[in-house]
Design a protein around this motif. Structure first.
Motif, short mmCIF file in Angstrom:
data_model
loop_
_atom_site.label_atom_id
_atom_site.label_comp_id
_atom_site.label_asym_id
_atom_site.label_seq_id
_atom_site.Cartn_x
_atom_site.Cartn_y
_atom_site.Cartn_z
N PHE A 25 -12.27 4.37 6.18
CA PHE A 25 -11.43 5.01 7.19
C PHE A 25 -11.32 6.50 6.92
N GLU A 26 -11.07 7.24 7.99
CA GLU A 26 -10.77 8.65 7.85
C GLU A 26 -9.46 8.79 7.05
N PRO A 27 -9.24 9.95 6.41
CA PRO A 27 -8.02 10.12 5.61
C PRO A 27 -6.76 9.90 6.44
N LEU A 28 -5.76 9.29 5.78
CA LEU A 28 -4.50 8.93 6.43
C LEU A 28 -3.33 9.35 5.55
N PRO A 29 -2.18 9.65 6.16
CA PRO A 29 -0.97 9.87 5.35
C PRO A 29 -0.62 8.60 4.59
N GLY A 30 0.07 8.75 3.46
CA GLY A 30 0.28 7.66 2.52
C GLY A 30 0.82 6.37 3.11
N LEU A 31 1.96 6.42 3.82
CA LEU A 31 2.54 5.19 4.34
C LEU A 31 1.65 4.58 5.41
N GLU A 32 1.07 5.40 6.25
CA GLU A 32 0.18 4.89 7.30
C GLU A 32 -1.06 4.24 6.69
N ALA A 33 -1.55 4.80 5.58
CA ALA A 33 -2.71 4.20 4.91
C ALA A 33 -2.39 2.80 4.42
N ALA A 34 -1.24 2.63 3.78
CA ALA A 34 -0.85 1.31 3.27
C ALA A 34 -0.61 0.34 4.42
N ASP A 35 0.05 0.80 5.47
CA ASP A 35 0.27 -0.06 6.64
C ASP A 35 -1.06 -0.50 7.25
N THR A 36 -2.02 0.41 7.26
CA THR A 36 -3.34 0.10 7.81
C THR A 36 -4.01 -1.01 7.01
N GLY B 264 -14.46 -4.35 -4.55
CA GLY B 264 -13.43 -3.44 -5.03
C GLY B 264 -12.73 -2.74 -3.88
N TRP B 265 -11.65 -2.07 -4.22
CA TRP B 265 -10.95 -1.20 -3.28
C TRP B 265 -10.92 0.19 -3.92
N HIS B 266 -11.73 1.09 -3.40
CA HIS B 266 -11.81 2.44 -3.93
C HIS B 266 -10.84 3.32 -3.14
N LEU B 267 -9.88 3.89 -3.85
CA LEU B 267 -8.82 4.66 -3.21
C LEU B 267 -9.07 6.14 -3.41
N HIS B 268 -9.43 6.81 -2.33
CA HIS B 268 -9.60 8.26 -2.34
C HIS B 268 -8.23 8.90 -2.09
N GLN B 269 -7.93 9.98 -2.80
CA GLN B 269 -6.58 10.52 -2.68
C GLN B 269 -6.54 12.00 -3.01
N SER B 270 -5.58 12.66 -2.39
CA SER B 270 -5.29 14.06 -2.69
C SER B 270 -3.87 14.34 -2.28
N LEU B 271 -3.37 15.47 -2.72
CA LEU B 271 -2.08 15.97 -2.28
C LEU B 271 -2.31 17.16 -1.35
N ALA B 272 -1.37 17.37 -0.46
CA ALA B 272 -1.46 18.50 0.45
C ALA B 272 -0.11 19.19 0.55
N THR B 273 -0.13 20.46 0.85
CA THR B 273 1.09 21.19 1.14
C THR B 273 1.00 21.72 2.57
N ALA B 274 2.14 22.01 3.15
CA ALA B 274 2.17 22.44 4.54
C ALA B 274 1.47 23.77 4.73
N TYR C 75 -0.03 -0.31 -4.96
CA TYR C 75 -1.20 0.43 -5.43
C TYR C 75 -0.96 1.93 -5.22
N LEU C 76 -0.58 2.31 -4.00
CA LEU C 76 -0.36 3.73 -3.72
C LEU C 76 0.84 4.27 -4.49
#
Length: 477
Positions: free
Chosen positions: A239-250, A284-294, A388-389
């Motif tokens: 999937f394309e990158p998603l905000p944290g809660l939306e990613a888990a809900d997805t 497996g479940w490969h979790l890509h992740q980063s932090l962002a600032t406004a 996981y997140l």
């Protein structure tokens, strides 16, 4: 029917209030018949009730009574504590297993395209006082995302999820097969496999993949790819990158949707990491992740001299420092630990490296790449996505706050002088229990609760006589 004594709008944000108004309009415009109200349990499995549409509109505002008894079940619905014991699970409010209240999150509302005029919405579990049940895993992730926001960051996740497709030969629906657990269906392979990313193998199962693809897109999920993986019938979706809660809900909706759609079409999908198939290869479940600032976007991207920024480096230091303690959250099943094998594209040690898929954490991208991020390859597809997140945020924040170094990279991850991941769920439980960080962030009641649930699972596994034991000892002794 019971009464909830909660007004959902007292717990909603302004965004949720606005979404609820849109839902009321959409229900009328789409002439919906019913809505599935879903809650993700401790295992990341959806439970809930199907509501007639007029009742749903009331529940949307007032919540829906729901059994807290679901919290005491292991993966086969065996109670892990006496159901009506005093002070169940270490929280006096759980004594007698009273009804809780499912409070819908209007921002999650969608239509289920494979059903006639049927909606779907996620909920959190609250006590009737309005307090969030501390064992509600979606609430746990929301809390951690709130802590991260207080630090000035948002969490961005990219999902890579592997699973197996099989064809059902016998659903095994005799009463003799309806135990705890029930007998799994008898299945056959849908393709021969072992031609990684080949168009031919993917085309062999194109009919069912098209069904999955069309419905995933219709659900509004930002699907990026559908891929033929390595094993027979093994697939991957990204999937394309998603905000944290939306990613888990997805993830929770994706897994449920895939299993429902496959079953309706004569197939069985499994997110079990290592099915007992000849020639199977682990998922497996490969979790890509980063932090962002406004104001600055991706906070992990480095410069021409370093692939990772100091923020990304210290966040990774936290992931590595707490990887063993977090194994119960990233790999919560007995089966998932059978994936950690040398040279298997799954990690078996706590290492990191740039662009190396044998490491636990892979730095994806490179020097000068604005999209550089971290890929954690430790998770199994059956993991509860909220936990996981949350484990990543807890670990990464500790790395940031304490400026933890990740140590040297491992060019040969399977030979590196580095701590090993737990070899079993049984080994993972005490590491989880003993973590001061996890007790501080998740709360002692939750740590003790999840360890209790998982220890019950381990005890049942240890008590079972396996095929290996029967072959090894039955004749020779």
């Amino acid at each position: 029917m019971g009464s909830s004594f909660i007004r959902s709008h007292d717990l909603w944000s302004e965004e949720q209030q606005e979404a609820a108004e849109r839902i009321s309009t959409e229900v009328a415009e789409q002439k919906l018949r019913q809505v599935r109200l879903s809650w993700s349990d401790q295992h990341g499995i959806l439970r809930g009730k199907t509501l007639e549409v007029n009742h749903f509109l009331s529940v949307l505002r007032n919540g829906k009574d729901f059994q807290t008894a679901t919290l005491i079940f292991d993966t086969t619905n065996h109670p892990v504590v006496p159901p009506f014991g005093a002070n169940a699970l270490g929280d006096p409010r759980m004594t007698g297993l009273p009804d809780g209240v499912l409070v819908p999150d209007p921002t999650t509302f969608t239509l289920l395209p494979w059903l006639d005029r049927t909606g779907w919405i996620l909920a959190n579990m609250h006590y009737r006082t309005g307090e969030l049940v501390p064992f509600d895993t979606r609430g746990i992730l929301q809390t951690q995302l709130g802590h991260l926001a207080d630090d000035g960051y948002s969490y961005v996740a990219g999902i890579e999820m592997e699973f197996y497709l099989t064809r059902i030969e016998d659903p095994r629906l005799s009463f003799e097969d309806c135990g705890q657990p029930a007998a799994p269906p008898t299945v056959s392979a849908v393709s021969h496999g072992f031609q990684y990313l080949t168009e031919m193998r993917g085309d062999e199962i194109g009919d069912i993949l098209d069904v999955l693809r069309d419905n995933i897109v219709a659900l509004g999920m930002p699907l990026a790819t559908v891929e033929d993986e390595w094993g027979p019938g093994q697939c991957e979706v990204t999937f394309e990158p998603l905000p944290g809660l939306e990613a888990a809900d997805t993830v929770v909706l994706l897994r449920s949707a895939v299993k429902q759609l496959c079953r309706r079409n004569g197939y069985h999908a499994t997110f079990m990491s290592r099915p007992a198939f000849p020639n199977a290869f682990s998922s497996g479940w490969h979790l890509h992740q980063s932090l962002a600032t406004a104001h600055a976007g991706n906070s992990f991207a480095g410069d021409e001299e370093s692939a990772l920024s100091p923020t990304g480096t210290h966040f990774m230091g936290g992931l590595l420092a707490h990887a063993r303690a977090c194994s119960l959250l990233t790999t919560p099943t007995v089966n998932g630990y059978k994936r950690y094998r040398p040279d298997s594209f799954a990690p078996n040690r706590v290492t990191w490296a740039e662009e190396n898929r044998g490491a636990l954490v892979r730095v994806a991208g490179g020097r000068g790449d604005a999209n550089t991020h971290l890929e954690n390859r430790v998770g199994e597809p059956a993991a509860n996505p909220y936990l996981y997140l949350a484990s990543q945020i807890i670990s990464g924040r500790d790395g940031l706050h304490n400026k933890l170094p990740p140590g040297p990279s491992a060019d040969e991850p399977y030979l590196a002088d580095a701590p090993s991941l737990p070899a079993s769920l049984e080994q993972a439980i005490p590491l989880f229990r003993q973590s001061e960080l996890l007790r501080r962030e998740l709360g002692t009641p939750f740590v003790d609760y999840l360890a209790l649930v998982k220890q019950h699972e381990v005890n049942r596994f240890n008590a079972a006589v396996t095929d290996w034991e029967q072959r090894e000892y039955f004749e020779v002794y």
